[in-house]
Write a protein that holds these residues in place. Structure first.
Motif, PDB file in Angstrom:
ATOM      1  N   SER A 197      -3.444  -2.153  12.855  1.00 10.91           N
ATOM      2  CA  SER A 197      -4.243  -1.238  12.040  1.00 10.91           C
ATOM      3  C   SER A 197      -5.549  -1.896  11.575  1.00 10.91           C
ATOM      4  O   SER A 197      -6.426  -1.214  11.074  1.00 10.91           O
ATOM      5  N   GLY A 198      -5.637  -3.226  11.746  1.00 12.96           N
ATOM      6  CA  GLY A 198      -6.870  -3.929  11.411  1.00 12.96           C
ATOM      7  C   GLY A 198      -6.834  -4.533  10.030  1.00 12.96           C
ATOM      8  O   GLY A 198      -6.672  -3.809   9.042  1.00 12.96           O
ATOM      9  N   VAL A 199      -6.936  -5.831   9.963  1.00 13.88           N
ATOM     10  CA  VAL A 199      -7.007  -6.523   8.674  1.00 13.88           C
ATOM     11  C   VAL A 199      -8.135  -7.541   8.723  1.00 13.88           C
ATOM     12  O   VAL A 199      -8.657  -7.857   9.793  1.00 13.88           O
ATOM     13  N   ASP A 200      -8.500  -8.052   7.558  1.00 10.85           N
ATOM     14  CA  ASP A 200      -9.603  -9.005   7.456  1.00 10.85           C
ATOM     15  C   ASP A 200      -9.369 -10.241   8.332  1.00 10.85           C
ATOM     16  O   ASP A 200      -8.231 -10.692   8.490  1.00 10.85           O
ATOM     17  N   ALA A 227       6.254   0.434   2.424  1.00  9.20           N
ATOM     18  CA  ALA A 227       5.885  -0.977   2.608  1.00  9.20           C
ATOM     19  C   ALA A 227       6.440  -1.835   1.474  1.00  9.20           C
ATOM     20  O   ALA A 227       6.787  -3.009   1.687  1.00  9.20           O
ATOM     21  N   THR A 286     -11.161  -4.985   3.194  1.00  9.65           N
ATOM     22  CA  THR A 286     -10.733  -3.815   3.953  1.00  9.65           C
ATOM     23  C   THR A 286     -10.002  -2.830   3.041  1.00  9.65           C
ATOM     24  O   THR A 286      -9.206  -3.229   2.206  1.00  9.65           O
ATOM     25  N   ARG A 346      -3.248   3.499   5.295  1.00  5.56           N
ATOM     26  CA  ARG A 346      -1.948   3.824   5.886  1.00  5.56           C
ATOM     27  C   ARG A 346      -0.927   4.154   4.800  1.00  5.56           C
ATOM     28  O   ARG A 346       0.202   3.735   4.846  1.00  5.56           O
ATOM     29  N   TRP A 380       1.118  -3.325  11.396  1.00  7.14           N
ATOM     30  CA  TRP A 380       0.050  -3.488  10.398  1.00  7.14           C
ATOM     31  C   TRP A 380      -1.124  -4.277  10.973  1.00  7.14           C
ATOM     32  O   TRP A 380      -2.281  -3.997  10.674  1.00  7.14           O
ATOM     33  N   TYR A 427      -7.239   0.118   2.884  1.00  8.61           N
ATOM     34  CA  TYR A 427      -6.096   0.503   3.705  1.00  8.61           C
ATOM     35  C   TYR A 427      -5.793   1.974   3.511  1.00  8.61           C
ATOM     36  O   TYR A 427      -5.684   2.448   2.399  1.00  8.61           O
ATOM     37  N   TYR A 469      10.647   0.531   8.602  1.00  8.38           N
ATOM     38  CA  TYR A 469      10.871   1.153   7.292  1.00  8.38           C
ATOM     39  C   TYR A 469      12.274   1.747   7.191  1.00  8.38           C
ATOM     40  O   TYR A 469      12.916   1.659   6.145  1.00  8.38           O
ATOM     41  N   PRO A 500       0.786  -1.243   0.000  1.00  6.73           N
ATOM     42  CA  PRO A 500       0.000   0.000   0.000  1.00  6.73           C
ATOM     43  C   PRO A 500       0.817   1.292   0.000  1.00  6.73           C
ATOM     44  O   PRO A 500       0.252   2.355  -0.178  1.00  6.73           O
ATOM     45  N   SER A 501       2.110   1.236   0.247  1.00  5.76           N
ATOM     46  CA  SER A 501       2.913   2.458   0.198  1.00  5.76           C
ATOM     47  C   SER A 501       4.311   2.100  -0.281  1.00  5.76           C
ATOM     48  O   SER A 501       4.715   0.932  -0.243  1.00  5.76           O
ATOM     49  N   GLU A 516      -4.320 -10.582  -1.578  1.00 10.58           N
ATOM     50  CA  GLU A 516      -4.744  -9.456  -0.737  1.00 10.58           C
ATOM     51  C   GLU A 516      -3.624  -9.069   0.219  1.00 10.58           C
ATOM     52  O   GLU A 516      -2.911  -9.933   0.740  1.00 10.58           O
ATOM     53  N   TRP A 517      -3.523  -7.779   0.484  1.00 11.75           N
ATOM     54  CA  TRP A 517      -2.524  -7.284   1.438  1.00 11.75           C
ATOM     55  C   TRP A 517      -2.734  -7.907   2.813  1.00 11.75           C
ATOM     56  O   TRP A 517      -1.783  -8.178   3.551  1.00 11.75           O
ATOM     57  N   ALA A 518      -3.979  -8.179   3.166  1.00 11.86           N
ATOM     58  CA  ALA A 518      -4.272  -8.794   4.473  1.00 11.86           C
ATOM     59  C   ALA A 518      -3.571 -10.141   4.618  1.00 11.86           C
ATOM     60  O   ALA A 518      -3.166 -10.518   5.727  1.00 11.86           O
TER      61      ALA A 518
END
Lengths: 239, 73
Positions: free
Chosen positions: A140-143, A33, B2, B6, A137, B4, B43, A29-30, A86-88
Motif C-alpha cells: 500500500s506504500g509506506v515511507d 489492524a 504518509t 486503508r 501493508w 493512510y 485479520y 489505522p483501523s 509512526e505506523w510506517a
C-alpha cells in the motif's frame, strides 16, 4: 558465535518485536489492524519463549547474569531500541524484519539440528499470517526511511557472506546461508533491497548489529518484571 | 508523513466461516473489513482464532449470491 548465539538473537528480537507490536494494539489505522497488532504481538512473545527454551537442549545457554543489569547485553536490533512513533515503522518491521526472522527460523527447521526441527515448525504456520499482513501493508506504500533502515538491519542480521552464519550453513545446521536468506527475503516481498553499502568492520557478531545502543530503560524494566513488581501485593506477615 | 487511507470505511467486507469438528458444517462466525484478500486473511485469523477451529475460510460479501432475504419469502 555458536548456533545457540544465533537462537538467542532470534529470541531477543522476537521478544522485542512482540512488545513493539503490542504497543500498537490501540494505535493502528483501523480496528482490524489493532487486533492484528495484538495477535501478532502475542505470537512473537510466545515464539521468543519457545526459542529461549531451546537454548538448554542445544547445550550451551549463552545468557549470563549481565542480562539483568545491562540492557546493552540483549541481542535485539537497533530498530527496536526506541518506541515506534509512526505506523510506517510498524509496517517496515512487520514486512521486512519479521520475515527475515522467519526465514532464519525456516533455515533452522530445515537444518540438521533435531530440537530446532521439531520445536520451531509451528512458528512457521503462525508467521504466514504476519507475512500476509506485512506484505499487504507494504504494497500500500509506506515511507522510505523506515523501510531502508529495516532492510539495512535485516541484511546485517543475516551476517557477512563469509561469517559464522555462513559456516553454520556449510555444516548443515542451517539449510541456507546469508546470501540465500537475502534472495528469499527479496523474493517473498516481491521487491529488491535498496542499494545498501554493507560495512562489516563495525559489525558486532554477537548482537548481530553495527549500531551501538540498547533498548529504552522503561522497556528494559518491563522485560525484567520491575514494572509488574510495583503492583505486587506484599506477602502477609506470619503470626 | 504518509497519510493512510486503508481504514475500514474504504475497504471491502468479508464474511468469516469456521467449524470446530469435521462433522459439523461451516458456519458464519463474524466478518472483517480489509482492502485485499491477504489482509482479510490476516485479520480473520487475528480476530477469530480464539477458539480451536479445524477449518476457517473467508469470502467477499459481494461474492455471495443471495436467493432471498428476510421478508421476501
Amino acid at each position: 558465535m555458536s548456533l545457540s548465539d544465533l537462537v538467542l538473537s532470534i529470541a531477543d528480537n522476537k521478544q522485542m518485536l512482540g512488545l513493539r507490536y503490542a504497543e500498537w494494539a490501540t494505535r493502528a489505522p483501523s480496528l482490524e489492524a489493532d487486533i492484528a497488532a495484538a495477535a501478532m504481538g502475542l505470537d512473537d512473545l510466545g515464539h521468543s519463549r519457545v526459542l529461549y527454551g531451546c537454548l538448554e537442549p542445544l547445550g550451551a545457554d549463552p545468557r549470563g547474569p549481565e542480562r539483568e543489569t545491562d540492557s546493552g547485553s540483549l541481542r535485539s536490533l537497533p530498530y527496536f531500541d526506541e518506541l515506534w512513533t509512526e505506523w510506517a515503522q510498524f509496517v517496515a518491521a512487520n514486512a521486512i524484519l519479521d520475515t527475515a526472522f522467519t526465514l532464519m527460523i525456516e533455515a533452522c527447521v530445515n537444518g540438521s539440528v533435531e530440537v530446532l526441527q521439531h520445536r520451531l515448525r509451528k512458528m512457521l504456520m503462525e508467521e504466514r499470517y504476519h507475512f500476509l499482513h506485512g506484505r499487504s501493508w507494504l504494497k500500500s506504500g509506506v515511507d522510505a526511511a523506515p523501510l531502508n533502515l529495516a532492510w539495512q538491519e535485516a541484511l546485517e542480521w543475516f551476517g557477512p557472506p563469509d561469517g559464522e552464519t555462513a559456516a553454520l550453513h556449510r555444516e548443515g545446521r542451517l539449510s541456507i546461508g546469508p546470501s540465500e536468506l537475502r534472495s528469499k527475503l527479496e523474493e517473498n516481498l516481491e521487491t529488491k533491497a535498496p542499494a545498501i553499502r554493507m560495512d562489516w568492520k563495525g559489525w558486532d557478531p554477537v548482537r548481530r548489529r553495527s549500531r551501538p545502543g540498547a533498548i529504552d530503560e522503561a522497556t528494559f524494566a518491563m522485560l525484567r518484571g520491575l514494572e509488574e513488581k510495583k503492583f505486587a501485593v506484599a506477602p502477609a506477615k506470619e503470626g | 508523513m504518509t497519510s493512510y487511507k486503508r481504514v475500514s470505511g474504504d475497504a471491502v467486507e468479508y464474511e468469516v466461516f469456521a467449524r470446530k469438528t469435521r462433522v459439523e458444517p461451516l458456519h458464519q462466525v463474524g466478518s472483517v473489513v480489509a482492502p485485499d484478500d491477504d489482509l482479510a486473511v490476516a485479520y480473520a485469523r487475528a480476530t477469530y482464532d480464539e477458539e480451536r477451529w479445524v477449518e476457517m475460510a473467508i469470502v467477499r460479501k459481494d461474492d455471495i449470491i443471495e436467493l432471498w432475504q428476510p421478508g421476501e419469502t
